[in-house]
Design an enzyme around this catalytic site. Sequence first.
Site, PDB file in Angstrom:
ATOM      1  N   ASP A 108      34.974  25.023 -77.969  1.00 44.76           N
ATOM      2  CA  ASP A 108      35.141  25.279 -79.492  1.00 44.76           C
ATOM      3  C   ASP A 108      36.440  26.160 -80.158  1.00 44.76           C
ATOM      4  OD1 ASP A 108      32.758  28.243 -78.669  1.00 44.76           O
ATOM      5  OD2 ASP A 108      34.676  28.379 -78.752  1.00 44.76           O
ATOM      6  N   HIS A 139      37.011  22.321 -69.942  1.00 46.48           N
ATOM      7  CA  HIS A 139      36.130  21.171 -70.261  1.00 46.48           C
ATOM      8  C   HIS A 139      36.754  20.527 -71.539  1.00 46.48           C
ATOM      9  CE1 HIS A 139      32.426  22.554 -68.374  1.00 46.48           C
ATOM     10  NE2 HIS A 139      33.133  21.841 -67.398  1.00 46.48           N
ATOM     11  N   CYS A 147      43.538   9.411 -77.302  1.00 45.73           N
ATOM     12  CA  CYS A 147      43.574   7.951 -77.240  1.00 45.73           C
ATOM     13  C   CYS A 147      43.142   7.455 -75.799  1.00 45.73           C
ATOM     14  CB  CYS A 147      44.892   7.524 -77.634  1.00 45.73           C
ATOM     15  SG  CYS A 147      44.539   5.602 -77.459  1.00 45.73           S
ATOM     16  N   CYS A 172      48.387   2.751 -80.932  1.00 42.71           N
ATOM     17  CA  CYS A 172      48.100   1.296 -80.159  1.00 42.71           C
ATOM     18  C   CYS A 172      46.993   0.817 -80.841  1.00 42.71           C
ATOM     19  CB  CYS A 172      48.050   1.637 -78.575  1.00 42.71           C
ATOM     20  SG  CYS A 172      46.213   2.641 -78.351  1.00 42.71           S
ATOM     21  N   GLU A 237      19.657  36.691 -70.580  1.00 41.31           N
ATOM     22  CA  GLU A 237      18.824  36.376 -69.750  1.00 41.31           C
ATOM     23  C   GLU A 237      19.113  36.270 -68.333  1.00 41.31           C
ATOM     24  OE1 GLU A 237      16.794  34.130 -72.988  1.00 41.31           O
ATOM     25  OE2 GLU A 237      15.919  34.392 -71.107  1.00 41.31           O
TER      26      GLU A 237
HETATM   27  C1  BV8 Z   1      31.977  15.901 -62.681  1.00 42.31           C
HETATM   28  C2  BV8 Z   1      32.261  19.225 -72.772  1.00 42.31           C
HETATM   29  C3  BV8 Z   1      32.879  14.262 -60.949  1.00 42.31           C
HETATM   30  C4  BV8 Z   1      31.712  18.231 -73.727  1.00 42.31           C
HETATM   31  C5  BV8 Z   1      30.941  19.771 -70.926  1.00 42.31           C
HETATM   32  C6  BV8 Z   1      23.655  17.699 -59.813  1.00 42.31           C
HETATM   33  C7  BV8 Z   1      24.111  18.698 -59.466  1.00 42.31           C
HETATM   34  C8  BV8 Z   1      25.559  19.403 -59.581  1.00 42.31           C
HETATM   35  C9  BV8 Z   1      26.294  18.649 -60.258  1.00 42.31           C
HETATM   36  C10 BV8 Z   1      25.742  17.672 -60.934  1.00 42.31           C
HETATM   37  C11 BV8 Z   1      24.419  16.789 -60.760  1.00 42.31           C
HETATM   38  N1  BV8 Z   1      24.532  15.952 -61.282  1.00 42.31           N
HETATM   39  C12 BV8 Z   1      25.390  15.656 -62.054  1.00 42.31           C
HETATM   40  C13 BV8 Z   1      26.430  16.834 -61.791  1.00 42.31           C
HETATM   41  C14 BV8 Z   1      27.601  16.968 -62.181  1.00 42.31           C
HETATM   42  C15 BV8 Z   1      27.707  17.333 -63.663  1.00 42.31           C
HETATM   43  C16 BV8 Z   1      26.755  18.662 -63.767  1.00 42.31           C
HETATM   44  O1  BV8 Z   1      27.197  19.663 -63.432  1.00 42.31           O
HETATM   45  N2  BV8 Z   1      25.513  18.357 -64.676  1.00 42.31           N
HETATM   46  C17 BV8 Z   1      24.620  19.549 -64.715  1.00 42.31           C
HETATM   47  C18 BV8 Z   1      24.136  19.423 -65.998  1.00 42.31           C
HETATM   48  C19 BV8 Z   1      23.543  19.435 -63.460  1.00 42.31           C
HETATM   49  N3  BV8 Z   1      29.205  17.883 -63.959  1.00 42.31           N
HETATM   50  C20 BV8 Z   1      29.911  16.750 -64.322  1.00 42.31           C
HETATM   51  O2  BV8 Z   1      29.688  15.522 -64.717  1.00 42.31           O
HETATM   52  C21 BV8 Z   1      31.332  17.266 -64.550  1.00 42.31           C
HETATM   53  N4  BV8 Z   1      32.341  16.188 -63.879  1.00 42.31           N
HETATM   54  O3  BV8 Z   1      31.220  16.495 -61.875  1.00 42.31           O
HETATM   55  O4  BV8 Z   1      32.955  14.782 -62.378  1.00 42.31           O
HETATM   56  C22 BV8 Z   1      33.905  13.302 -60.557  1.00 42.31           C
HETATM   57  C23 BV8 Z   1      34.957  13.893 -59.915  1.00 42.31           C
HETATM   58  C24 BV8 Z   1      35.870  12.784 -59.779  1.00 42.31           C
HETATM   59  C25 BV8 Z   1      35.832  11.504 -60.448  1.00 42.31           C
HETATM   60  C26 BV8 Z   1      34.981  11.274 -61.038  1.00 42.31           C
HETATM   61  C27 BV8 Z   1      33.782  12.343 -61.455  1.00 42.31           C
HETATM   62  C28 BV8 Z   1      31.732  17.402 -66.010  1.00 42.31           C
HETATM   63  C29 BV8 Z   1      31.156  18.506 -66.602  1.00 42.31           C
HETATM   64  C30 BV8 Z   1      31.693  18.903 -67.917  1.00 42.31           C
HETATM   65  C31 BV8 Z   1      30.826  18.236 -69.100  1.00 42.31           C
HETATM   66  N5  BV8 Z   1      31.312  18.776 -70.530  1.00 42.31           N
HETATM   67  N6  BV8 Z   1      31.378  20.110 -72.280  1.00 42.31           N
HETATM   68  C32 BV8 Z   1      30.931  18.582 -74.814  1.00 42.31           C
HETATM   69  O5  BV8 Z   1      30.967  19.926 -75.044  1.00 42.31           O
HETATM   70  O6  BV8 Z   1      30.743  17.781 -75.669  1.00 42.31           O
HETATM   71  S1  BV8 Z   1      29.647  20.903 -70.200  1.00 42.31           S
HETATM   72  C33 BV8 Z   1      28.823  21.744 -71.319  1.00 42.31           C
HETATM   73  O7  BV8 Z   1      27.956  22.588 -70.498  1.00 42.31           O
HETATM   74  C34 BV8 Z   1      29.815  22.951 -72.164  1.00 42.31           C
HETATM   75  O8  BV8 Z   1      31.145  22.884 -71.992  1.00 42.31           O
HETATM   76  C35 BV8 Z   1      29.048  24.044 -71.913  1.00 42.31           C
HETATM   77  O9  BV8 Z   1      30.050  25.408 -72.072  1.00 42.31           O
HETATM   78  C36 BV8 Z   1      28.771  23.816 -70.418  1.00 42.31           C
HETATM   79  C37 BV8 Z   1      27.895  24.868 -69.599  1.00 42.31           C
HETATM   80  O10 BV8 Z   1      26.870  25.155 -70.308  1.00 42.31           O
HETATM   81  P1  BV8 Z   1      26.937  26.773 -70.671  1.00 42.31           P
HETATM   82  O11 BV8 Z   1      28.475  27.034 -71.091  1.00 42.31           O
HETATM   83  O12 BV8 Z   1      26.541  27.711 -69.429  1.00 42.31           O
HETATM   84  O13 BV8 Z   1      25.869  26.856 -71.942  1.00 42.31           O
HETATM   85  P2  BV8 Z   1      24.274  27.088 -71.683  1.00 42.31           P
HETATM   86  O14 BV8 Z   1      23.730  26.553 -73.136  1.00 42.31           O
HETATM   87  O15 BV8 Z   1      23.773  26.108 -70.476  1.00 42.31           O
HETATM   88  O16 BV8 Z   1      23.868  28.289 -71.469  1.00 42.31           O
HETATM   89  C38 BV8 Z   1      24.243  29.564 -72.288  1.00 42.31           C
HETATM   90  C39 BV8 Z   1      23.958  30.726 -71.589  1.00 42.31           C
HETATM   91  O17 BV8 Z   1      24.470  31.860 -72.540  1.00 42.31           O
HETATM   92  C40 BV8 Z   1      22.683  31.046 -71.326  1.00 42.31           C
HETATM   93  O18 BV8 Z   1      22.500  31.488 -70.095  1.00 42.31           O
HETATM   94  C41 BV8 Z   1      21.966  32.047 -72.465  1.00 42.31           C
HETATM   95  O19 BV8 Z   1      21.194  33.025 -71.802  1.00 42.31           O
HETATM   96  C42 BV8 Z   1      23.363  32.894 -72.620  1.00 42.31           C
HETATM   97  N7  BV8 Z   1      23.348  33.311 -73.989  1.00 42.31           N
HETATM   98  C43 BV8 Z   1      22.909  32.927 -75.240  1.00 42.31           C
HETATM   99  N8  BV8 Z   1      23.350  33.785 -76.082  1.00 42.31           N
HETATM  100  C44 BV8 Z   1      23.974  34.360 -75.667  1.00 42.31           C
HETATM  101  C45 BV8 Z   1      24.191  34.651 -74.204  1.00 42.31           C
HETATM  102  N9  BV8 Z   1      24.748  35.141 -73.399  1.00 42.31           N
HETATM  103  C46 BV8 Z   1      25.353  36.363 -74.012  1.00 42.31           C
HETATM  104  N10 BV8 Z   1      25.307  36.576 -75.384  1.00 42.31           N
HETATM  105  C47 BV8 Z   1      24.605  35.886 -76.249  1.00 42.31           C
HETATM  106  N11 BV8 Z   1      24.524  36.194 -77.409  1.00 42.31           N
HETATM  107 ZN    ZN Z   2      46.744   4.963 -78.170  1.00 40.90          ZN
END
Ligand code: BV8
Ligand code: ZN
Length: 272
Positions: A108, A139, A147, A172, A237
Amino acid sequence: MDPLSAPTLDEARSLVQAARKPLLFTGAGVSAESGVPTFRDRDGLWARFDPAQLATPDGFHRDPTQVWEWYRLRRRAVRRCVPNAAHRAVARFLFARPDACLVTQNVDGLHQRALQEEGEKGDGKWGDADPAARVFPLHGELMGDRCPGCGSREPASPERDSLPTLPSCPGCGELLRPDVVWFGEPLPETILDAAMEKAERADLCVVVGTSALVHPAAGIPLMTLRAGGKVIEVNTEVTVLTTQCHIHLRGPASLLVPPLLSCGDADAHLGG
Ligand code: BV8
Ligand code: ZN
């Protein structure tokens, strides 16, 4: 119990002050109080959309219009948000502590905006500190277009985002995409390598607002732990990380992060 009077906050503050190489690690929760929806909370982005469908190359290939609609909606929402007290406290900490760094999963841009605002507000008191080089956005950035054809990048523009057509590359002609890392895509190698190296050398990792479910980012605090460092968690949490943390501070980031990171009493009263 009032989170500000919890003995653990004082203990955590002592760990922060004593740390030689503190690493801050943030997730969507640090931006929740700025109004940016998190991913997995009840009213989060997953509740209404399925990022597993939209934030993926297949999803984009299948329906680029729907994916762009989702990102343009998120951009409109984030443009209305401002950094909160937690972002500002993190920014001041990075200015005040040249040994500190920030690894963020957030796209963000609110940490970067807080750094800019605190730098301007500091009016020279931070010397020539340039913390931007110690910020590792794993991320990508929501407010950037990339692009896939020629690799060109440019800042997102509200004008282009309001066009009825999908954005194409001025160079492009290829269909542009948001400059974020989608599920199934590798993280930017240099940024990830640098962040992991910092995590292995850190003697303290302060984790704020992440469910610690997304890998490889979620491995950052574990690398500090494995290298003998300590972990403090700030979250409303418990998470999968909580049992491995030295201290878990339960409460909202904007309330707990300013006193936790304050670099002096005056700063703590700044309230972020
Ligand atoms: C990759 C950008 C390999 C896009 C994002 C099984 C097991 C392990 C891993 C995997 C699996 N299956 C698939 C995978 C891999 C996958 C993954 O981890 N999946 C998860 C869901 C299981 N990961 C990937 O795909 C990554 N790439 O592994 O590539 C590879 C290697 C070589 C070649 C090819 C491939 C890529 C991951 C990146 C994804 N993109 N964002 C967009 O935003 O549109 S991730 C997305 O989730 C955001 O970036 C976000 O930041 C991130 C993590 O979530 P959190 O930030 O933790 O947010 P969340 O809502 O979950 O939690 C909020 C927390 O805040 C909570 O705990 C809540 O209690 C707390 N909270 C709320 N309010 C407050 C607070 N705390 C304090 N104060 C408050 N007021
Ligand atoms: Zn281009």
